[in-house]
Design an enzyme around this catalytic site. Structure first.
Site, PDB file in Angstrom:
ATOM      1  CD  GLU A 106      -2.948  -1.133   2.306  1.00 37.92           C
ATOM      2  OE1 GLU A 106      -4.089  -1.502   2.034  1.00 37.92           O
ATOM      3  OE2 GLU A 106      -2.611  -0.764   3.451  1.00 37.92           O
ATOM      4  CG  ASP A 116      -7.464  -5.672   5.239  1.00 36.00           C
ATOM      5  OD1 ASP A 116      -6.879  -5.764   6.332  1.00 36.00           O
ATOM      6  OD2 ASP A 116      -7.644  -4.588   4.651  1.00 36.00           O
ATOM      7  CD  GLU A 123      -9.915  -1.267   7.968  1.00 35.08           C
ATOM      8  OE1 GLU A 123      -8.959  -1.713   8.644  1.00 35.08           O
ATOM      9  OE2 GLU A 123      -9.811  -0.941   6.766  1.00 35.08           O
TER      10      GLU A 123
HETATM   11  O1  GCW Z   1      -6.991  -3.049   6.778  1.00 32.65           O
HETATM   12  C1  GCW Z   1      -6.210  -2.260   5.950  1.00 32.65           C
HETATM   13  C2  GCW Z   1      -6.570  -0.883   6.323  1.00 32.65           C
HETATM   14  C3  GCW Z   1      -5.434   0.089   6.224  1.00 32.65           C
HETATM   15  C4  GCW Z   1      -4.226  -0.504   6.934  1.00 32.65           C
HETATM   16  C5  GCW Z   1      -3.861  -1.797   6.231  1.00 32.65           C
HETATM   17  C6  GCW Z   1      -2.707  -2.521   6.909  1.00 32.65           C
HETATM   18  C7  GCW Z   1      -2.522   0.545   8.224  1.00 32.65           C
HETATM   19  O2  GCW Z   1      -7.653  -0.460   5.536  1.00 32.65           O
HETATM   20  O3  GCW Z   1      -5.852   1.285   6.824  1.00 32.65           O
HETATM   21  O4  GCW Z   1      -3.148   0.381   6.995  1.00 32.65           O
HETATM   22  O5  GCW Z   1      -4.939  -2.684   6.253  1.00 32.65           O
HETATM   23  O6  GCW Z   1      -2.992  -3.454   7.652  1.00 32.65           O
HETATM   24  O7  GCW Z   1      -1.571  -2.195   6.672  1.00 32.65           O
END
Ligand code: GCW
Length: 726
Positions: free
Chosen positions: A315, A389, A417
């Site tokens: 990311e 995730d 989240e």
């Molecule tokens: O779950 C996702 C989130 C991001 C997060 C990423 C991660 C810290 O949407 O906000 O970034 O994973 O775990 O690195």
């Protein structure tokens, strides 16, 4: 105040009084968490405890021992409703002896050698025994921190009104690393934080120490959490500068007596950004020297620094692949710098390649399995519980068990989240229990995920909100995380039971219904959000509210990439006819997932593309089953509301916390319907199948849901249009 306003004010007070009844409990704002120490309610137990504990005998003034003693004095003062004197020696019946063989002559003389061996470096022994002919209770450990953990455990017994007779407990943590990961930014914001701003007041540190830091440490120690990563994995290199390190050191000083080590996230490009180098190439000798010196600088101010957590090449974060090096090259660079001081590197397996993969959930394993054996001994690979995730339900991550020569940690998200954030009640212990117990078969049957890991990290859900977590119910997840990190064999029901007793009441009229609510809550969320193995159907960006139609942008971040809805059916084919992600699992887990006959129904659409009219093992068609799940989710939330409301009849919970939870459950029900209606209508646009006549009709047409724009408030992305519904 105008007279009419005064009347209204008095009247509203009257209504409140009537609603909660005459035996109104004192208002509580949730700040105390589960460390409330009200007078023991059961008269017989109170008498038992008052007889069992009449003095605290502690010999040492070391900071951790002082913390243990302070907690006991405060806790006993409240629970027993009287002061308990601290003494240097056993002078009467009812001595509570706390110490280690090294700091207490009384403890050293007790026949506890076997028990202490079992307790290990962090564990403790609780035992009722006679000392010099007097009745005593002993909290013993090998190290001071064990005494502290034991003190909290003893208080927990009192808080939950458990008997002390015959007390004989030996407890040791099953995992070595039990960490909270904060996704806190230096500007005070918290990524995916829903409980206010960051607790860390960087601008005021190191001079001003907010008393909250100590309460935070107490809460963590009370459940055995022994490390905190202070900063976001989307890292800012500035935290590694001298100006910040003194601030970090100040926090470390507060946490140290509570057995909590401090860790930081390391931005891979820090040598360039704050070191003035032209590269961050892990094989460059200048870079290696820079990290070695930086680590020495850190240990000069924080002698017990824990190490680094790193998100690299994911990311947009920098990493070794920027220099055509591997994740092992990157992790080893930092590991070599930390090794002389005993620090560790937690290197995350949550990676995203710059190319969109054919199946994103396969990426971490494809990338890391070939590197097994290439990492230094002080590297742990930190793997999310599932391969995608932090979804409401995922299968266990195939990396567990697949890297036998590399220590692994599991990362879970306490902050919800993807499960309704601060608002929705979702008790996560059942989810963590599910993954910890999942059998990887990596080394034959019984190779559970829990046996493949040496540590566990939870992405924290705390912030500056007065109740720390945005809702008292979210505190249960912080608590449960720590308890499971200490002992992953604990059952969710037992954890819920003790948390409720400590947080609300020992009254069975509270404990029973609220336990049932907690235990049902996560499955309810799965049902109304992503039933039967669906995943990542949330709105883009905020991940709040339904968005099964989300498309555009990077494909593997869209809903349609994951749901694969078409006129034929729904779900992601991960068998040999599709992405073949099942190959990443060991046999027989692989064949279990691959076959329509054996795949667990709650993961069906994760692994298979299923026809809308196809019959499932239940005898229902997929369409029928889906509809039932969405409805069950809504119905469970309705039931949770009724169950909670019933607590008001006898005023069993204080009004402040009662009303706050009540309001959140109201929002949750409206949003569960939102999820159900939006999802069902969207799937119907593919299946073209009818809703049964007795099915609750969606409140709006599909387009209404698609066009709904929630206000762009990243902290509270609630939709007034939805929350305002009856
Ligand atoms: O779950 C996702 C989130 C991001 C997060 C990423 C991660 C810290 O949407 O906000 O970034 O994973 O775990 O690195």
């Amino acid at each position: 105040m105008r007279p009419s306003a005064l009347v209204a004010f008095l009247f509203s007070g009257f209504v409140l009084f009537v609603a909660v009844g005459p035996r109104t409990l004192g208002a509580e704002d949730g700040y105390e968490l589960w460390l409330r120490y009200p007078l023991v309610g059961d008269a017989a137990r109170l008498a038992e405890y008052r007889e069992a504990i009449t003095q605290v005998v502690a010999a040492s003034d070391a900071p951790t021992m002082q913390a243990a003693r302070d907690e006991l004095v405060t806790g006993l003062g409240g629970l027993l409703g009287r002061d308990t004197p601290v003494a240097g020696a056993v002078s009467q019946d009812g001595a509570l002896v706390v110490g280690t063989p090294a700091n207490s002559r009384v403890v050293a003389a007790l026949p506890l050698a076997d028990a202490l061996r079992q307790a290990g470096p962090e564990g403790f022994v609780l035992r009722a025994m006679a000392i010099g002919g007097r009745r005593a209770i002993v909290v013993a450990a090998n190290r001071d921190v064990g005494v502290l953990y034991g003190a909290f455990d003893l208080l927990r017994l009192l808080q939950t009104e458990s008997p002390l007779a015959g007390l004989d407990v030996v407890s040791a943590p099953r995992l070595r690393l039990r960490l909270l990961d904060h996704w806190d930014n230096l500007d005070g914001t918290v990524e995916r934080g829903y409980a206010g701003a960051s607790l860390w007041e960087w601008a005021r540190l190191p001079d001003s120490i907010n008393p909250r830091y100590r309460d935070y440490a107490r809460a963590n120690a009370s459940v055995g959490i022994n490390g905190v990563v202070l900063t976001n994995v989307n890292a800012n290199a500035l935290i590694l500068t001298a100006a910040y390190l003194v601030k970090v050191a100040a926090l470390a000083r507060v946490f140290r007596p509570y057995g909590i080590k401090v860790y930081l996230t390391a931005r891979f490009s820090a040598p360039i950004e704050i070191g003035g180098l032209s590269t961050a190439d892990p094989l460059d000798s200048g870079v290696r020297g820079w990290w070695a010196a930086k680590v020495q600088e850190i240990y000069r101010v924080i002698p017990d620094f824990g190490g680094f957590l790193v998100k690299a090449n994911s990311e947009g974060q920098p990493g070794p692949q920027d220099y055509h090096r591997t994740h092992a090259d990157g992790a080893n660079l930092l590991a070599d710098a930390l090794a002389p001081r005993g620090g560790v590197v937690m290197w995350r397996a949550f990676v995203y390649s710059s190319d969109v993969p054919s199946d994103r959930v396969m990426q971490a394993s494809d990338e890391f399995v070939p590197l097994d054996g290439a990492f230094r001994r002080n590297v742990l690979i930190q793997v999310k519980n599932g391969p995608l995730d932090f979804q409401p339900r995922e299968p266990f991550h195939p990396l567990f068990g697949a890297m036998p020569r590399t220590p692994l940690m599991m990362e879970v998200q306490i902050t919800k989240e993807y499960l309704g954030q601060d608002t929705h009640l979702a008790f996560l212990a059942p989810m963590w229990e599910e993954v910890l117990r999942a059998d990887t078969y990596a080394r034959g049957p019984g190779s559970t995920v829990a046996k493949q890991i040496q540590g566990i990290a939870g992405v924290a859900n705390v912030g500056t909100d007065r109740d720390w977590c945005g809702s008292v119910m979210n505190q249960a997840n912080w608590y449960a995380f720590g308890r499971l990190a200490w002992d992953h064999t604990l059952l969710s029901a037992a954890i819920a039971d003790e948390w409720i007793r400590m947080t609300f009441s020992n009254d069975p009229r509270v404990v029973r219904p609220v336990t049932a609510m907690l235990l049902a809550s996560r499955e309810a969320v799965v049902n109304y959000m992503t039933p039967q193995g669906l995943a990542h159907q949330m709105a883009r960006g905020s991940h709040y509210g339904p968005g099964p139609w989300v498309t555009g942008g990077r494909a593997d971040q869209t809903s349609i990439y994951f749901n694969r809805a078409d006129s034929a059916g729904l779900g992601f084919d991960r068998t040999a006819t599709g992405s073949n992600a099942v190959r990443q699992y060991a046999l027989p887990a692989r064949s279990r997932f691959a076959s329509r006959d054996s795949v667990p129904e709650n993961l069906l659409l994760w692994f298979h593309h299923v026809g809308w009219r196809e019959r499932l093992r239940s005898g229902r068609t997929l369409w029928e089953a889906l509809l039932r799940h969405y409805q069950a989710g809504v119905d469970t939330v309705r039931w949770m509301r009724r169950t909670w409301d019933a607590l008001a009849i006898d005023a069993l919970v204080d009004p402040e916390r009662f009303h706050r939870v009540q309001a959140l459950l109201r929002i949750q029900e409206a949003e569960a319907r939102w999820w159900r209606d939006a999802s069902v209508l969207y799937w119907q646009s593919f299946s073209h199948l009818p809703l049964p006549p007795d099915y609750e009709a969606p409140a709006h047409p599909l387009d209404w849901y698609r066009q709904l724009h929630c206000p762009p408030d990243p902290r509270k992305p609630r939709c007034p249009a939805i929350a305002g519904a009856p």
